[in-house]
Design a protein around this motif. Structure first.
Motif, PDB file in Angstrom:
ATOM      1  N   GLY A 139     -47.384 -37.507  -5.655  1.00  0.00           N
ATOM      2  CA  GLY A 139     -48.611 -36.757  -5.394  1.00  0.00           C
ATOM      3  C   GLY A 139     -48.469 -35.694  -4.331  1.00  0.00           C
ATOM      4  O   GLY A 139     -49.430 -34.963  -4.059  1.00  0.00           O
ATOM      5  N   ALA A 140     -47.293 -35.581  -3.726  1.00  0.00           N
ATOM      6  CA  ALA A 140     -47.086 -34.609  -2.655  1.00  0.00           C
ATOM      7  C   ALA A 140     -47.197 -33.181  -3.166  1.00  0.00           C
ATOM      8  O   ALA A 140     -46.912 -32.881  -4.326  1.00  0.00           O
ATOM      9  N   THR A 141     -47.578 -32.283  -2.269  1.00  0.00           N
ATOM     10  CA  THR A 141     -47.646 -30.857  -2.559  1.00  0.00           C
ATOM     11  C   THR A 141     -46.443 -30.150  -1.969  1.00  0.00           C
ATOM     12  O   THR A 141     -46.088 -30.381  -0.805  1.00  0.00           O
ATOM     13  N   CYS A 158     -40.646 -21.867 -11.427  1.00  0.00           N
ATOM     14  CA  CYS A 158     -41.686 -22.760 -11.952  1.00  0.00           C
ATOM     15  C   CYS A 158     -41.096 -23.720 -12.984  1.00  0.00           C
ATOM     16  O   CYS A 158     -41.373 -24.929 -12.957  1.00  0.00           O
ATOM     17  N   ASP A 159     -40.269 -23.191 -13.879  1.00  0.00           N
ATOM     18  CA  ASP A 159     -39.641 -24.038 -14.896  1.00  0.00           C
ATOM     19  C   ASP A 159     -38.767 -25.107 -14.253  1.00  0.00           C
ATOM     20  O   ASP A 159     -38.774 -26.273 -14.689  1.00  0.00           O
ATOM     21  N   TRP A 160     -38.008 -24.722 -13.228  1.00  0.00           N
ATOM     22  CA  TRP A 160     -37.112 -25.691 -12.577  1.00  0.00           C
ATOM     23  C   TRP A 160     -37.909 -26.796 -11.897  1.00  0.00           C
ATOM     24  O   TRP A 160     -37.514 -27.968 -11.945  1.00  0.00           O
ATOM     25  N   GLY A 165     -39.879 -32.858 -12.482  1.00  0.00           N
ATOM     26  CA  GLY A 165     -40.867 -33.876 -12.161  1.00  0.00           C
ATOM     27  C   GLY A 165     -42.057 -33.386 -11.362  1.00  0.00           C
ATOM     28  O   GLY A 165     -42.822 -34.188 -10.810  1.00  0.00           O
ATOM     29  N   PHE A 166     -42.254 -32.077 -11.306  1.00  0.00           N
ATOM     30  CA  PHE A 166     -43.391 -31.487 -10.603  1.00  0.00           C
ATOM     31  C   PHE A 166     -44.337 -30.853 -11.616  1.00  0.00           C
ATOM     32  O   PHE A 166     -43.907 -30.380 -12.664  1.00  0.00           O
ATOM     33  N   ARG A 184     -47.014 -29.969  -7.493  1.00  0.00           N
ATOM     34  CA  ARG A 184     -47.317 -31.345  -7.096  1.00  0.00           C
ATOM     35  C   ARG A 184     -46.282 -32.271  -7.710  1.00  0.00           C
ATOM     36  O   ARG A 184     -45.971 -32.175  -8.903  1.00  0.00           O
ATOM     37  N   TYR A 185     -45.734 -33.166  -6.887  1.00  0.00           N
ATOM     38  CA  TYR A 185     -44.711 -34.088  -7.372  1.00  0.00           C
ATOM     39  C   TYR A 185     -45.379 -35.281  -8.038  1.00  0.00           C
ATOM     40  O   TYR A 185     -46.167 -35.990  -7.422  1.00  0.00           O
TER      41      TYR A 185
END
Length: 206
Positions: A139-141, A158-160, A165-166, A184-185
């Motif tokens: 849930g981390a940002t 963004c793709d990476w 997992g984000f 967000r993870y």
């Protein structure tokens, strides 16, 4: 690169860097707003003067919940941040690429990767994104920046993140002339592997 002169551009309200800082601060504030109840651990890599976090903490209602570590290699910039930092913010003068510096502060709720992706090779960007799974709790940002000049790598970044997992929360428009991204993870935190280096700066940037 003269990083001290570079930071002076923050004082020009018409500079792209100053406008980017305002956007990053807004996203830091939003991340703290949605943080779950309880302690809010924060880590900032290549923190510079810490303006993105420290200015928000001056009046944010969750400021006393934050426990942060800022890592900056330049001693003058780190010293500037240290003088302004409240007691719950620790400033380390050191190489922010080294995972050892985050021991005891991760997994974090907020990870700042600002001013990094425009200064390291693509392979190191991907390594840093993968390494962020060691820095984030579920849930981390993660807030990150990258210039929008050619080649515009923001879509690939963004793709990476999303492959790793984000999930995407927000990305600035290209017309802004700077890139700010928020992810967000949603995965499970990976154990911190100490002794690793996530990236190396490329002279002159990329």
């Amino acid at each position: 690169m003269d990083w001290r002169a570079w930071h002076q551009r923050y004082d020009d309200p018409d500079s792209d860097l100053s406008r980017r800082l305002q956007v990053v601060r807004a996203q830091v504030r939003a991340a703290l707003d949605r943080a779950p109840a309880g302690p809010v651990p924060v880590v900032s890599l290549c923190a510079g003067q810490g303006r993105d976090l420290l200015d928000v903490l001056e009046d944010h209602p969750r400021r006393t919940d934050v426990r942060a570590r800022l890592v900056e290699l330049d001693p003058e910039l780190a010293g500037w941040a240290r003088e302004r930092a409240p007691d719950n913010v620790e400033v380390i003068t050191g190489d922010a690429s080294l995972t050892d510096h985050y021991d005891g502060f991760v997994p974090a709720e907020l990870v700042l990767l600002c001013g990094i992706f425009g200064n390291i090779a693509n392979a190191d960007i991907q390594r840093t994104i993968a390494g962020s799974r060691q820095l984030c709790r579920t849930g981390a940002t993660v807030i990150w920046t990258r210039h929008r000049g050619d080649p515009d790598l923001v879509p690939s970044i963004c793709d990476w993140f999303e492959f790793g997992g984000f999930e995407r929360v927000w990305v600035s428009d290209k017309e802004a002339r700077f890139g700010v991204g928020v992810h967000r993870y949603v995965g499970v935190p990976e154990p911190l592997v100490k002794g690793e280096s996530l990236f190396s700066f490329v002279p002159g940037g990329v």
